[in-house]
Motif scaffolding. Structure first.
Motif, PDB file in Angstrom:
ATOM      1  N   PRO A   1      -0.137  -6.129   2.227  1.00 34.70           N
ATOM      2  CA  PRO A   1       1.234  -5.659   2.117  1.00 34.70           C
ATOM      3  C   PRO A   1       1.625  -4.406   3.084  1.00 34.70           C
ATOM      4  O   PRO A   1       0.479  -3.648   3.567  1.00 34.70           O
ATOM      5  CB  PRO A   1       1.387  -5.057   0.658  1.00 34.70           C
TER       6      PRO A   1
ATOM      7  N   ASN B   1      -0.823  -3.425  -6.026  1.00 34.38           N
ATOM      8  CA  ASN B   1      -0.591  -4.746  -6.991  1.00 34.38           C
ATOM      9  C   ASN B   1      -1.439  -4.465  -8.217  1.00 34.38           C
ATOM     10  O   ASN B   1      -1.549  -5.360  -8.993  1.00 34.38           O
ATOM     11  CB  ASN B   1      -1.338  -5.774  -6.092  1.00 34.38           C
TER      12      ASN B   1
ATOM     13  N   ASN C   1      -0.214 -15.695  -1.703  1.00 36.78           N
ATOM     14  CA  ASN C   1      -1.568 -15.747  -0.970  1.00 36.78           C
ATOM     15  C   ASN C   1      -2.655 -16.265  -2.018  1.00 36.78           C
ATOM     16  O   ASN C   1      -3.868 -16.340  -2.087  1.00 36.78           O
ATOM     17  CB  ASN C   1      -2.063 -14.196  -1.102  1.00 36.78           C
TER      18      ASN C   1
ATOM     19  N   TRP D   1       3.554 -11.430  -3.800  1.00 37.64           N
ATOM     20  CA  TRP D   1       2.322 -11.314  -3.108  1.00 37.64           C
ATOM     21  C   TRP D   1       1.259 -12.436  -3.496  1.00 37.64           C
ATOM     22  O   TRP D   1       0.457 -12.972  -2.986  1.00 37.64           O
ATOM     23  CB  TRP D   1       2.036  -9.973  -3.019  1.00 37.64           C
TER      24      TRP D   1
END
Length: 335
Positions: A297, A182, A67, A63
């Protein structure tokens, strides 16, 4: 380490040795020189299960790469008026430090409106504060106090909380999901202060749905919480709404005391840091306007269950208390 064993840590370390180089690089921005402690955080988030923790961390690293999260602190939100509007409607700030050296973040839940910009701006701003906390604030506290500090305290001000806050459940669920997947185990305790009756109704619904690990971190304090919070921090580190018991500090005239304000030293330092990082990366380029679109997510099951249940129960609460029609226009899309 509780449910986390040394054998689990060793297995996790061995698995991380096999990941690709781009993932290893972004992992360095996460652990900031403390890889073992970071693995422990992810293990705790998955009840000590090595394979689940490994999957969670890999998903987090992917992720971040997909990103460009490592570069998000070099992407200012401009113009300044846009960022000021975000700060006025997404109330969060650093009020000080606990006696143990943990940063104290204040969040104005009840008076945050999230109505001055698109969802992307609010998500970008939230992630930037997370990254600044993890890459600047916590390492600085670690050096100052001479021991590893990887967590913070959060004080949630519920002043002004109304049923209309239901309209923000989707955005808050997005932010919560990003944090859970995260940035796990970054908060030691969540303190709830200035809670109105509607919060009590919400809490009765939400509390049984929370994982025990999360539930034990939440402390609902009486009134403004000043006396309880003074047991863990000095008066100067109390958020203003706890110092005087006068509700959220959103409208304080003295910006130096209002940790939510863009004019507060914390936000000035953060904003200047982001602009400086941009100038280092692109010294001759103009700062581009527009938000950073961060992929969200897939929502964690727990968060979506809580959001749906809370919506349903608050609808019942609304009708039981004769506030008919106030929620008719609030259609929450859970897709």
């Amino acid at each position: 380490m509780g449910i986390v064993t040394q054998d689990a840590i060793d297995q996790f370390k061995a698995l991380m040795e096999e990941v690709d180089e781009p993932l290893k690089r972004t992992f360095q921005n996460i652990h900031q020189g403390y890889p073992t402690e970071t693995l422990v955080r992810f293990l705790k988030a998955r009840e000590g299960n090595v394979m689940k923790a490994h999957t969670m961390l890999l998903d987090c690293l992917k992720w971040r790469v997909d990103n460009e999260i490592d570069d998000i602190l070099a992407k200012p939100i401009v113009p300044a008026d846009k960022y000021r509007a975000i700060r006025d409607s997404q109330l969060i700030g650093l009020s000080g430090y606990s006696r143990e050296g943990l940063p104290v973040f204040a969040i104005g839940v009840g008076l945050s409106t999230f109505d001055k910009a698109s969802v992307h701006y609010y998500v970008q701003s939230h992630i930037q504060i997370n990254e600044y906390r993890d890459r600047v604030i916590l390492p600085s506290a670690t050096r100052k106090y001479g021991r590893h500090i990887s967590k913070c305290l959060k004080v949630f001000d519920m002043t002004g909380l109304k049923l209309s806050a239901l309209s923000q459940i989707k955005l808050l669920t997005i932010i919560s999901t990003i944090d859970d997947l995260n940035y796990p185990e970054k908060s030691l305790t969540y303190y709830i202060v200035n809670a109105p009756y509607v919060f009590s109704a919400c809490w009765k619904v939400v509390k049984p749905l929370l994982h025990e690990r999360t539930r034990t971190k939440v402390q609902v304090l009486s009134g403004c919480g000043r006396d309880d919070l003074l047991k863990v921090m000095d008066y100067a580190s109390l958020p203003n709404f706890c110092q005087k018991g006068s509700g959220s500090s959103r409208h304080l005239e003295n910006a130096m005391e209002n940790c939510f304000s863009l004019d507060h030293p914390f936000h000035q330092q953060l904003y200047n840091y982001i602009k400086e990082q941009f100038s280092i990366r692109e010294p001759v380029g103009p700062i581009r306007q527009g938000s950073v679109h961060v992929g969200v997510p897939d929502s964690a099951v727990e968060e979506m269950d809580i959001a749906k249940t809370l919506e349903s129960e608050l609808q019942k609460f609304d009708y039981q208390h004769g506030i008919h029609g106030s929620l008719d226009k609030l259609k929450i899309n859970h897709d």
